[in-house]
Scaffold this motif. Sequence first.
Motif, PDB file in Angstrom:
ATOM      1  N   ILE A  33       0.864  -1.190   0.000  1.00 10.79           N
ATOM      2  CA  ILE A  33       0.000   0.000   0.000  1.00 10.79           C
ATOM      3  C   ILE A  33       0.892   1.229   0.000  1.00 10.79           C
ATOM      4  N   ILE A  34       0.903   1.923  -1.111  1.00 16.94           N
ATOM      5  CA  ILE A  34       1.711   3.140  -1.164  1.00 16.94           C
ATOM      6  C   ILE A  34       0.805   4.322  -0.884  1.00 16.94           C
ATOM      7  N   PHE A  35       1.361   5.394  -0.373  1.00  7.41           N
ATOM      8  CA  PHE A  35       0.498   6.555  -0.120  1.00  7.41           C
ATOM      9  C   PHE A  35       1.307   7.837  -0.098  1.00  7.41           C
ATOM     10  N   HIS A  36       0.656   8.890  -0.508  1.00  2.00           N
ATOM     11  CA  HIS A  36       1.198  10.233  -0.313  1.00  2.00           C
ATOM     12  C   HIS A  36       0.082  11.084   0.287  1.00  2.00           C
ATOM     13  N   ASN A  37       0.279  11.481   1.536  1.00  2.00           N
ATOM     14  CA  ASN A  37      -0.699  12.322   2.247  1.00  2.00           C
ATOM     15  C   ASN A  37      -2.112  11.753   2.254  1.00  2.00           C
ATOM     16  N   ASP A  66       5.514   4.958   2.298  1.00  4.84           N
ATOM     17  CA  ASP A  66       5.195   6.378   2.411  1.00  4.84           C
ATOM     18  C   ASP A  66       6.000   7.150   1.372  1.00  4.84           C
ATOM     19  N   ASP A  67       5.295   7.663   0.375  1.00  3.87           N
ATOM     20  CA  ASP A  67       5.965   8.424  -0.678  1.00  3.87           C
ATOM     21  C   ASP A  67       6.127   9.877  -0.223  1.00  3.87           C
ATOM     22  N   ALA A  68       6.970  10.057   0.776  1.00  2.00           N
ATOM     23  CA  ALA A  68       7.333  11.388   1.278  1.00  2.00           C
ATOM     24  C   ALA A  68       6.129  12.250   1.639  1.00  2.00           C
ATOM     25  N   ALA A  95      12.411  11.033  -0.708  1.00  2.00           N
ATOM     26  CA  ALA A  95      11.869  12.147  -1.492  1.00  2.00           C
ATOM     27  C   ALA A  95      10.715  11.615  -2.306  1.00  2.00           C
ATOM     28  N   ARG A  96       9.873  12.502  -2.740  1.00  2.00           N
ATOM     29  CA  ARG A  96       8.700  12.114  -3.527  1.00  2.00           C
ATOM     30  C   ARG A  96       9.141  11.452  -4.831  1.00  2.00           C
ATOM     31  N   VAL A  97       8.745  10.217  -5.020  1.00  2.44           N
ATOM     32  CA  VAL A  97       9.145   9.511  -6.238  1.00  2.44           C
ATOM     33  C   VAL A  97       7.964   9.138  -7.126  1.00  2.44           C
ATOM     34  N   LEU A 118      -2.575  -2.362  -3.514  1.00  3.53           N
ATOM     35  CA  LEU A 118      -3.836  -1.687  -3.206  1.00  3.53           C
ATOM     36  C   LEU A 118      -3.564  -0.204  -2.989  1.00  3.53           C
ATOM     37  N   ASP A 119      -4.480   0.640  -3.465  1.00  5.37           N
ATOM     38  CA  ASP A 119      -4.415   2.049  -3.112  1.00  5.37           C
ATOM     39  C   ASP A 119      -4.634   2.194  -1.610  1.00  5.37           C
ATOM     40  N   SER A 120      -4.301   3.353  -1.105  1.00  2.00           N
ATOM     41  CA  SER A 120      -4.349   3.581   0.340  1.00  2.00           C
ATOM     42  C   SER A 120      -5.747   3.940   0.833  1.00  2.00           C
ATOM     43  N   HIS A 121      -6.762   3.672   0.003  1.00  4.99           N
ATOM     44  CA  HIS A 121      -8.153   3.981   0.379  1.00  4.99           C
ATOM     45  C   HIS A 121      -9.049   2.893  -0.181  1.00  4.99           C
ATOM     46  N   CYS A 122      -8.764   1.665   0.239  1.00  3.92           N
ATOM     47  CA  CYS A 122      -9.541   0.516  -0.218  1.00  3.92           C
ATOM     48  C   CYS A 122     -10.118  -0.202   0.988  1.00  3.92           C
ATOM     49  N   ILE A 226       5.207  10.212 -10.870  1.00  2.80           N
ATOM     50  CA  ILE A 226       4.063  10.577 -10.023  1.00  2.80           C
ATOM     51  C   ILE A 226       2.829   9.695 -10.216  1.00  2.80           C
ATOM     52  N   TRP A 227       2.122   9.827 -11.308  1.00  2.00           N
ATOM     53  CA  TRP A 227       0.833   9.141 -11.445  1.00  2.00           C
ATOM     54  C   TRP A 227       0.481   8.998 -12.920  1.00  2.00           C
ATOM     55  N   GLY A 228       0.013   7.851 -13.301  1.00  2.00           N
ATOM     56  CA  GLY A 228      -0.653   7.721 -14.585  1.00  2.00           C
ATOM     57  C   GLY A 228       0.070   6.929 -15.649  1.00  2.00           C
ATOM     58  N   ALA A 254     -13.126  -2.847  -2.535  1.00  2.00           N
ATOM     59  CA  ALA A 254     -13.740  -1.551  -2.839  1.00  2.00           C
ATOM     60  C   ALA A 254     -12.671  -0.478  -2.865  1.00  2.00           C
ATOM     61  N   HIS A 255     -12.870   0.454  -3.757  1.00  2.00           N
ATOM     62  CA  HIS A 255     -11.924   1.570  -3.912  1.00  2.00           C
ATOM     63  C   HIS A 255     -12.697   2.867  -3.713  1.00  2.00           C
ATOM     64  N   LEU A 256     -12.105   3.788  -3.015  1.00  2.00           N
ATOM     65  CA  LEU A 256     -12.701   5.109  -2.834  1.00  2.00           C
ATOM     66  C   LEU A 256     -12.429   5.902  -4.112  1.00  2.00           C
ATOM     67  N   PRO A 262      -6.060  14.044  -3.324  1.00  2.00           N
ATOM     68  CA  PRO A 262      -5.732  14.849  -2.140  1.00  2.00           C
ATOM     69  C   PRO A 262      -4.255  15.242  -2.121  1.00  2.00           C
ATOM     70  N   TRP A 263      -3.534  14.885  -3.181  1.00  2.00           N
ATOM     71  CA  TRP A 263      -2.113  15.194  -3.236  1.00  2.00           C
ATOM     72  C   TRP A 263      -1.860  16.135  -4.397  1.00  2.00           C
ATOM     73  N   SER A 264      -0.768  16.869  -4.334  1.00  2.00           N
ATOM     74  CA  SER A 264      -0.396  17.715  -5.459  1.00  2.00           C
ATOM     75  C   SER A 264       0.642  16.960  -6.285  1.00  2.00           C
TER      76      SER A 264
HETATM   77  N1  UDP Z   1       0.406   8.022  -4.731  1.00  2.00           N
HETATM   78  C1  UDP Z   1       1.709   8.067  -4.261  1.00  2.00           C
HETATM   79  N2  UDP Z   1       2.558   9.010  -4.759  1.00  2.00           N
HETATM   80  C2  UDP Z   1       2.175   9.920  -5.688  1.00  2.00           C
HETATM   81  C3  UDP Z   1       0.854   9.858  -6.185  1.00  2.00           C
HETATM   82  C4  UDP Z   1      -0.006   8.889  -5.684  1.00  2.00           C
HETATM   83  O1  UDP Z   1       2.090   7.263  -3.410  1.00  2.00           O
HETATM   84  O2  UDP Z   1       2.997  10.742  -6.082  1.00  2.00           O
HETATM   85  C5  UDP Z   1      -0.496   6.974  -4.243  1.00  2.00           C
HETATM   86  C6  UDP Z   1      -1.818   7.445  -3.661  1.00  2.00           C
HETATM   87  O3  UDP Z   1      -1.696   7.780  -2.296  1.00  2.00           O
HETATM   88  C7  UDP Z   1      -2.703   6.236  -3.909  1.00  2.00           C
HETATM   89  C8  UDP Z   1      -2.154   5.654  -5.197  1.00  2.00           C
HETATM   90  O4  UDP Z   1      -0.863   6.203  -5.367  1.00  2.00           O
HETATM   91  O5  UDP Z   1      -2.551   5.269  -2.875  1.00  2.00           O
HETATM   92  C9  UDP Z   1      -3.002   5.987  -6.415  1.00  2.00           C
HETATM   93  O6  UDP Z   1      -3.324   7.358  -6.449  1.00  2.00           O
HETATM   94  P1  UDP Z   1      -4.845   7.844  -6.458  1.00  2.00           P
HETATM   95  O7  UDP Z   1      -5.631   6.984  -5.578  1.00  2.00           O
HETATM   96  O8  UDP Z   1      -4.876   9.298  -6.190  1.00  2.00           O
HETATM   97  O9  UDP Z   1      -5.244   7.557  -7.958  1.00  2.00           O
HETATM   98  P2  UDP Z   1      -6.718   7.170  -8.492  1.00  2.00           P
HETATM   99  O10 UDP Z   1      -7.156   5.974  -7.742  1.00  2.00           O
HETATM  100  O11 UDP Z   1      -7.567   8.363  -8.219  1.00  2.00           O
HETATM  101  O12 UDP Z   1      -6.492   6.901  -9.928  1.00  2.00           O
END
Ligand code: UDP
Length: 471
Positions: A33-37, A66-68, A95-97, A118-122, A226-228, A254-256, A262-264
Amino acid sequence: MIPLRRTLSNVVQPKCLERTYDTDSLHSTGVVIIFHNEAWSVLLRTVHSILDNTPSRLLSDVILVDDASTLPDLGRPLDDYVLLLDKVKVVRMSARVGLMVSRNKGCLAVTGRVCVFLDSHCEVAQMWLEPLLERIRADDRILAVPATDYINSSSFQYTVIPGDQAMRGGMDLDLYFNWIPQSQTDNRRRGDMLNPMWSPTHLGCCFAVSKATFLHLGMYDPDLRIWGCENIELSFKIWMCGGRIEVVPCSHVAHLFRYMAPWSWGTDDPDLLSKNCLRVAEVWMDEYKVLYHDRIFNRQKELDFGDVSKRKDLRKSLGCRSFHWYVETVYPELYIPTGGSASGQIRNVRIKKLCVQSPVHRTDYGKRVGVAQCSKQALIQHFTLTKEQTIRRDDGCLDYDGKQWLVVTRCTSAGTWMYTEDNNIVHTATGRCLGLTSGQMSVVVVRCDHSAWTKWLWDRRTITLDHHNTD
Ligand code: UDP
Ligand code: MN
């Protein structure tokens, strides 16, 4: 006010709960479970749902990466809290990776044979893991995806998608995940609707993959930021390099789903996501990469997406199949917009800074189409005049509503259009023109008056795939 440990009933279909799994033969599993804020309660509800719903024998570790984060309670207080929890470990990035490198690190830290991401909100449901692991035991190259339920981001209400109605994973040509319907061919193959279905892509939030397979495939491209697009990269290589993605209806997670992260992004580069996808397209899509280039308005030369030679070497050394094979065999439903006659932004001649803009997903069908300030970062300004003469992007088309508006419709029933020499976009059946009215941000379909209000600039180009040149 919802407790960190909530019990959910009636999530899994009774027919699934009747199935039995030989847990002794299933691999031990680490959950990453990775997370940022992430919010404290949401993160810990995820962790507790895992501890409460997973047979101890199957759970090797829960790795929190914890991604910083900068929220204070995710520091020391989190360390103190997890001391009380068996098997749970915190790994800190200095550092943020971003999510790709964080997940790579997390899976490397897993001591079991399978990594579940898993995302940090499941929240996982009763018997969630066994059906996934059964698939990986059957074939180590399978990436197993649960039926994904919804947690509402304002009420935290849990909505169950019954397993037999689970959707498959698809994508748009902007390389963004979407849900696609079950396929008849695949339903015939699997017989029982509670048996796993084959899926072209997977949602990034929740899935299981053998650690050996994930490592063998070179994990996530560490230069994705970062993401995507990482879920698309993994989807392509799983399929093209000998594996398979399966959605397993008897496993529920389930996924939120939220409207805003919530992160920049930690960067002011507005093209970060496009650069990630450009890397993926460059390495995996062969001659089909031009479809993505077209989507980003052919900015591939101007966006510096870095060096991909290592990833190309990886693909070569793994002996993976072609993207053509993937499209034909795995994802024949994907609409390929070749052979059209115009593509890109549709820009008004009277007010040149305004372009037609609209999302076109199934959920947008029936909605009115508007205009917005032209921007090459707005991929929802991209439309193609297809060889079928529809105005289209992915599974959405633009049509005249019979009164005066331009609306989004499904493409099978969409009307046809012509783009004339003198820049009119004419609705074939009625001869009416696409227009813009002063003071209106909607696009209208009106009598052609040959004024600049009813004229549009649209790149007259045809997208072609060069199947001989796959470099
Ligand atoms: N996350 C992270 N570092 C980042 C961006 C996202 O660790 O720089 C984590 C975030 O906390 C989450 C997961 O990656 O657990 C996926 O991000 P998010 O849930 O915002 O994406 P979505 O589900 O909306 O596509
Ligand atoms: Mn998420």
